[in-house]
Design an enzyme around this catalytic site. Structure first.
Site, mmCIF file in Angstrom:
data_model
loop_
_atom_site.group_PDB
_atom_site.id
_atom_site.type_symbol
_atom_site.label_atom_id
_atom_site.label_comp_id
_atom_site.label_asym_id
_atom_site.label_seq_id
_atom_site.Cartn_x
_atom_site.Cartn_y
_atom_site.Cartn_z
ATOM 1 N N GLY A 82 1.935 6.564 11.418
ATOM 2 C CA GLY A 82 2.078 7.974 11.746
ATOM 3 C C GLY A 82 3.481 8.493 11.978
ATOM 4 O O GLY A 82 3.645 9.636 12.405
ATOM 5 N N ASP B 26 -5.370 8.065 5.363
ATOM 6 C CA ASP B 26 -5.175 6.616 5.286
ATOM 7 C C ASP B 26 -6.528 5.923 5.271
ATOM 8 O O ASP B 26 -7.512 6.464 5.798
ATOM 9 C CB ASP B 26 -4.348 6.109 6.471
ATOM 10 C CG ASP B 26 -3.611 4.810 6.153
ATOM 11 O OD1 ASP B 26 -2.376 4.824 6.097
ATOM 12 O OD2 ASP B 26 -4.280 3.783 5.944
ATOM 13 N N ASP C 288 -9.987 7.349 1.047
ATOM 14 C CA ASP C 288 -9.177 6.833 -0.048
ATOM 15 C C ASP C 288 -8.748 8.012 -0.910
ATOM 16 O O ASP C 288 -9.594 8.672 -1.525
ATOM 17 C CB ASP C 288 -10.003 5.834 -0.867
ATOM 18 C CG ASP C 288 -9.185 5.111 -1.931
ATOM 19 O OD1 ASP C 288 -8.056 5.558 -2.228
ATOM 20 O OD2 ASP C 288 -9.685 4.105 -2.464
ATOM 21 N N ASP D 70 4.905 7.305 2.139
ATOM 22 C CA ASP D 70 5.777 6.171 2.452
ATOM 23 C C ASP D 70 5.026 4.862 2.209
ATOM 24 O O ASP D 70 5.351 3.835 2.776
ATOM 25 C CB ASP D 70 6.255 6.263 3.906
ATOM 26 C CG ASP D 70 7.426 5.331 4.194
ATOM 27 O OD1 ASP D 70 8.284 5.176 3.308
ATOM 28 O OD2 ASP D 70 7.480 4.762 5.296
ATOM 29 N N TRP E 30 5.873 9.428 9.891
ATOM 30 C CA TRP E 30 6.190 10.609 9.079
ATOM 31 C C TRP E 30 5.374 11.817 9.532
ATOM 32 O O TRP E 30 5.877 12.943 9.538
ATOM 33 C CB TRP E 30 5.923 10.305 7.602
ATOM 34 C CG TRP E 30 7.089 9.634 6.928
ATOM 35 C CD1 TRP E 30 8.022 8.830 7.516
ATOM 36 C CD2 TRP E 30 7.441 9.705 5.543
ATOM 37 N NE1 TRP E 30 8.931 8.398 6.585
ATOM 38 C CE2 TRP E 30 8.596 8.911 5.367
ATOM 39 C CE3 TRP E 30 6.891 10.340 4.446
ATOM 40 C CZ2 TRP E 30 9.218 8.754 4.120
ATOM 41 C CZ3 TRP E 30 7.505 10.178 3.203
ATOM 42 C CH2 TRP E 30 8.649 9.404 3.041
ATOM 43 N N LYS F 244 7.946 6.834 -1.678
ATOM 44 C CA LYS F 244 8.753 5.617 -1.675
ATOM 45 C C LYS F 244 8.581 4.858 -2.979
ATOM 46 O O LYS F 244 7.476 4.729 -3.498
ATOM 47 C CB LYS F 244 8.357 4.722 -0.499
ATOM 48 C CG LYS F 244 9.090 3.380 -0.498
ATOM 49 C CD LYS F 244 9.145 2.747 0.871
ATOM 50 C CE LYS F 244 7.805 2.298 1.385
ATOM 51 N NZ LYS F 244 7.916 1.674 2.722
#
EC number: 2.1.1.166
Length: 228
Positions: free
Chosen positions: A76, A99, A115, A139, A78, A179
């Site tokens: 958490g 998530d 998902d 990320d 971000w 990322k």
């Protein structure tokens, strides 16, 4: 303790019992990482919060009142930054964190344990937001196997899926941040992003470890738009 080349104290962890060398090196890196200490002092859930802070300070991605989606959000860090920057803590903007893992509550963040690769995920997300997103950020990192080529393909595949999700939910002019890792496997991904966004660039914040190939792809000015 020993001093490093900068004169700072460096914590060394002894290898003993069942502790493997890889675990020892990871623990040493955590104990000696200034961003880990700074994150703890600031109340952030991870050092990754500083990566988003640096990127946003430079590019001004997160603005008051925006709708933001954080993919693979746990733990958490971000989401915490996004909630403060868009004002969702005060009920102005909106942040939805997604998530597969459970994530403890964060003020100003709505959490969905699902998902994002599911076919109905974009529709669920836009329903939660009440419309399209201004920013989709990720990320996430793919699970690695230790086989370099396989890992590179997994990483790129995950980003491609996240980018496809972003294109389903972003408003026109929206932003995608994810990322990635420096490799030669992302040419197709970059080509697709350049078709979908006005500007695509790579950024590496100071909070990213300098010995890591980690970097971020930042795509701004989304050319499409989420379906109403």
């Amino acid at each position: 303790m020993a001093k490093d080349t900068t004169g700072r104290l460096h914590v060394q962890v002894k290898t003993g019992g069942k502790r493997k060398l890889s675990s020892k090196l990871w623990l040493e890196r955590q104990l000696n990482d200034p961003y880990v200490a700074k994150a703890k002092a600031a109340g952030y859930r991870s050092r990754a919060a500083f990566k988003l802070l640096e990127i946003d300070d430079k590019f001004r991605l997160l603005k008051h009142g925006m709708a933001v989606v954080d993919l693979g959000a746990a733990p958490g860090g971000w989401s915490q930054i996004a909630a403060k920057r868009v004002g969702s803590v005060d009920g102005k903007g909106k942040v939805v964190a997604i998530d597969l893992l459970e994530m403890p509550e964060i003020a100003g963040v709505e959490f969905a344990q699902l998902d994002f690769m599911d076919n109905d995920a974009p529709a669920k997300l836009t329903a939660m937001l009440g419309g399209g997103a201004d920013v989709v950020m990720s990320d996430m990192a793919a699970n690695t196997t230790g086989h370099r080529k396989t890992d590179q393909l997994r990483i790129v595949g995950l980003i491609e899926t996240a980018a496809a999700f972003a294109c389903d939910v972003l408003k026109p002019g929206g932003t995608f941040l994810a990322k990635t890792f420096q490799s030669g496997a992302d040419a197709d991904l970059l080509a697709q992003l350049k078709r979908d966004f006005a500007t695509v660039r790579h950024v590496k914040p100071a909070a990213s470890r300098q010995d890591s190939s980690e970097r971020y792809v930042l795509a701004t000015g989304f050319r499409g738009g989420a379906k109403a």
